[in-house]
Write a protein that holds these residues in place. Sequence first.
Motif, mmCIF file in Angstrom:
data_model
loop_
_atom_site.group_PDB
_atom_site.id
_atom_site.type_symbol
_atom_site.label_atom_id
_atom_site.label_comp_id
_atom_site.label_asym_id
_atom_site.label_seq_id
_atom_site.Cartn_x
_atom_site.Cartn_y
_atom_site.Cartn_z
ATOM 1 N N GLU A 23 -44.840 148.007 -27.297
ATOM 2 C CA GLU A 23 -43.532 147.812 -26.677
ATOM 3 C C GLU A 23 -43.575 146.775 -25.558
ATOM 4 O O GLU A 23 -42.579 146.103 -25.288
ATOM 5 C CB GLU A 23 -43.012 149.145 -26.143
ATOM 6 C CG GLU A 23 -42.682 150.159 -27.229
ATOM 7 C CD GLU A 23 -42.248 151.493 -26.655
ATOM 8 O OE1 GLU A 23 -42.176 151.600 -25.408
ATOM 9 O OE2 GLU A 23 -41.982 152.416 -27.433
ATOM 10 N N PHE A 24 -44.739 146.655 -24.913
ATOM 11 C CA PHE A 24 -44.826 145.689 -23.811
ATOM 12 C C PHE A 24 -44.645 144.263 -24.308
ATOM 13 O O PHE A 24 -44.215 143.382 -23.553
ATOM 14 C CB PHE A 24 -46.169 145.844 -23.083
ATOM 15 C CG PHE A 24 -47.320 145.124 -23.726
ATOM 16 C CD1 PHE A 24 -47.701 143.869 -23.298
ATOM 17 C CD2 PHE A 24 -48.028 145.708 -24.766
ATOM 18 C CE1 PHE A 24 -48.761 143.212 -23.876
ATOM 19 C CE2 PHE A 24 -49.090 145.067 -25.349
ATOM 20 C CZ PHE A 24 -49.464 143.808 -24.913
ATOM 21 N N PHE A 28 -42.040 141.965 -22.421
ATOM 22 C CA PHE A 28 -42.515 140.760 -21.727
ATOM 23 C C PHE A 28 -41.817 139.520 -22.267
ATOM 24 O O PHE A 28 -41.369 138.663 -21.493
ATOM 25 C CB PHE A 28 -44.030 140.639 -21.897
ATOM 26 C CG PHE A 28 -44.633 139.473 -21.170
ATOM 27 C CD1 PHE A 28 -44.544 139.368 -19.790
ATOM 28 C CD2 PHE A 28 -45.298 138.472 -21.861
ATOM 29 C CE1 PHE A 28 -45.098 138.289 -19.106
ATOM 30 C CE2 PHE A 28 -45.859 137.398 -21.195
ATOM 31 C CZ PHE A 28 -45.764 137.304 -19.815
ATOM 32 N N LYS A 176 -54.402 141.453 -23.209
ATOM 33 C CA LYS A 176 -53.765 142.324 -22.228
ATOM 34 C C LYS A 176 -54.720 142.664 -21.096
ATOM 35 O O LYS A 176 -54.318 142.695 -19.925
ATOM 36 C CB LYS A 176 -53.278 143.610 -22.894
ATOM 37 C CG LYS A 176 -52.488 144.493 -21.934
ATOM 38 C CD LYS A 176 -51.906 145.714 -22.603
ATOM 39 C CE LYS A 176 -51.085 146.535 -21.603
ATOM 40 N NZ LYS A 176 -50.499 147.745 -22.201
ATOM 41 N N THR A 290 -45.111 144.975 -17.316
ATOM 42 C CA THR A 290 -45.753 144.584 -18.569
ATOM 43 C C THR A 290 -47.182 145.104 -18.655
ATOM 44 O O THR A 290 -47.605 145.611 -19.704
ATOM 45 C CB THR A 290 -45.759 143.052 -18.707
ATOM 46 O OG1 THR A 290 -44.414 142.568 -18.743
ATOM 47 C CG2 THR A 290 -46.475 142.621 -19.978
ATOM 48 N N ASN A 291 -47.898 145.020 -17.566
ATOM 49 C CA ASN A 291 -49.331 145.328 -17.599
ATOM 50 C C ASN A 291 -49.647 146.809 -17.488
ATOM 51 O O ASN A 291 -50.639 147.268 -18.076
ATOM 52 C CB ASN A 291 -50.044 144.558 -16.487
ATOM 53 C CG ASN A 291 -50.257 143.109 -16.836
ATOM 54 O OD1 ASN A 291 -51.037 142.781 -17.724
ATOM 55 N ND2 ASN A 291 -49.565 142.219 -16.156
ATOM 56 N N TYR A 293 -46.998 149.627 -17.195
ATOM 57 C CA TYR A 293 -45.993 150.645 -17.513
ATOM 58 C C TYR A 293 -46.139 151.170 -18.943
ATOM 59 O O TYR A 293 -45.820 152.311 -19.224
ATOM 60 C CB TYR A 293 -44.585 150.077 -17.324
ATOM 61 C CG TYR A 293 -43.487 151.072 -17.607
ATOM 62 C CD1 TYR A 293 -43.192 152.084 -16.692
ATOM 63 C CD2 TYR A 293 -42.751 151.020 -18.795
ATOM 64 C CE1 TYR A 293 -42.192 153.007 -16.951
ATOM 65 C CE2 TYR A 293 -41.750 151.935 -19.060
ATOM 66 C CZ TYR A 293 -41.480 152.927 -18.140
ATOM 67 O OH TYR A 293 -40.492 153.844 -18.401
ATOM 68 N N PHE A 294 -46.634 150.325 -19.846
ATOM 69 C CA PHE A 294 -46.704 150.676 -21.267
ATOM 70 C C PHE A 294 -48.117 151.069 -21.682
ATOM 71 O O PHE A 294 -48.557 150.752 -22.782
ATOM 72 C CB PHE A 294 -46.237 149.494 -22.126
ATOM 73 C CG PHE A 294 -44.841 149.045 -21.831
ATOM 74 C CD1 PHE A 294 -43.760 149.633 -22.464
ATOM 75 C CD2 PHE A 294 -44.601 148.034 -20.904
ATOM 76 C CE1 PHE A 294 -42.468 149.219 -22.198
ATOM 77 C CE2 PHE A 294 -43.311 147.614 -20.634
ATOM 78 C CZ PHE A 294 -42.236 148.211 -21.276
#
Length: 319
Positions: A23-24, A28, A176, A290-291, A293-294
């Motif tokens: 989902e990120f 993003f 990531k 982005t980094n 939360y997901f």
Amino acid sequence: MRKVTVLYTKIENFFFENKGNMEFLGFFRISIGVMVLLHFLSIISDFDNFFSSQSIVPQDIMAVFHPSWLLTFSKITSFFESVGVAEIAVIFMTKTLFITLCCTIIIGFYSRISAFLLLILQVALLKGSSFFIYGVDFFTSMSLFYLILLPSDAHFSVLRFLFKTKVREVNFMPVKRMFQIHISMAYFFSGFDKLLGYNWRNGESIWKAINLPYANRDFNFDFSWMADYSSVLIFIGWSTIVIEMLYPIFVWIPKTQKTWMVLTISMHLGIALVLNLYYFSAIMIIWNLTNFYFEKESAPVKLPVFKRWFYKKASPASI
């Protein structure tokens, strides 16, 4: 030897174990595309004053401050003028191309190619006009670079919808992890740099920031009372140092991750409201979400009883 093997396995799993959710990628791509588009639209009426031959600072003066090999907008304009295309036409095509590339990134239509072209265009515009750039422009370039590396179209994109492409097993974790380490180092060294001097430790930098002529112009907060309460300025200065320097520690610990993200995002919201640095704050909040939360894997979607029975009975071809 066994300890070395275990350590190597842990490092390998950290960088290459495919976990979390995708989902990120959509978040993003869409948020950066929207942010870059809004940022460009905010200055589009002053485009000529920044980048054309009639800019506030003459192009030949700005050319002194960047290497000759760097592709700049003035060089692009000169090239097209040499083949008979007027500068006004080049400016119109540049604006159109910039907006179009932002839109293709937002909707997820060949985002990597769009991000690559947009990065070249952005560098040509801003690096050649270095007097007008600030932090958000550097982070925009880095964001576009990460969009090139990440399989951004793999989640919630028009490309998947149009071509009905299935989600391939893409291991996005190495990129990531690099992204996460990047933001962690950025915050640490930002806080460390503040710690080395005395201006942040005694609150002087906070006082100067809130009294800058271009700051606090939208909401006009009254900070005059802080002159009699220097302890508040010192507290804010030290809080900024602590949040940034300890970011690489507490944001990686599951129990403190959410708390540190809230503190960091609150800091950027304060920067946005007081210093009016909306786009810089927005891009840093996007990077944080982005980094980190997901991180948790997506829970499987529970279908109603009828749908579960249907998908179980139906063959793949019929579906």
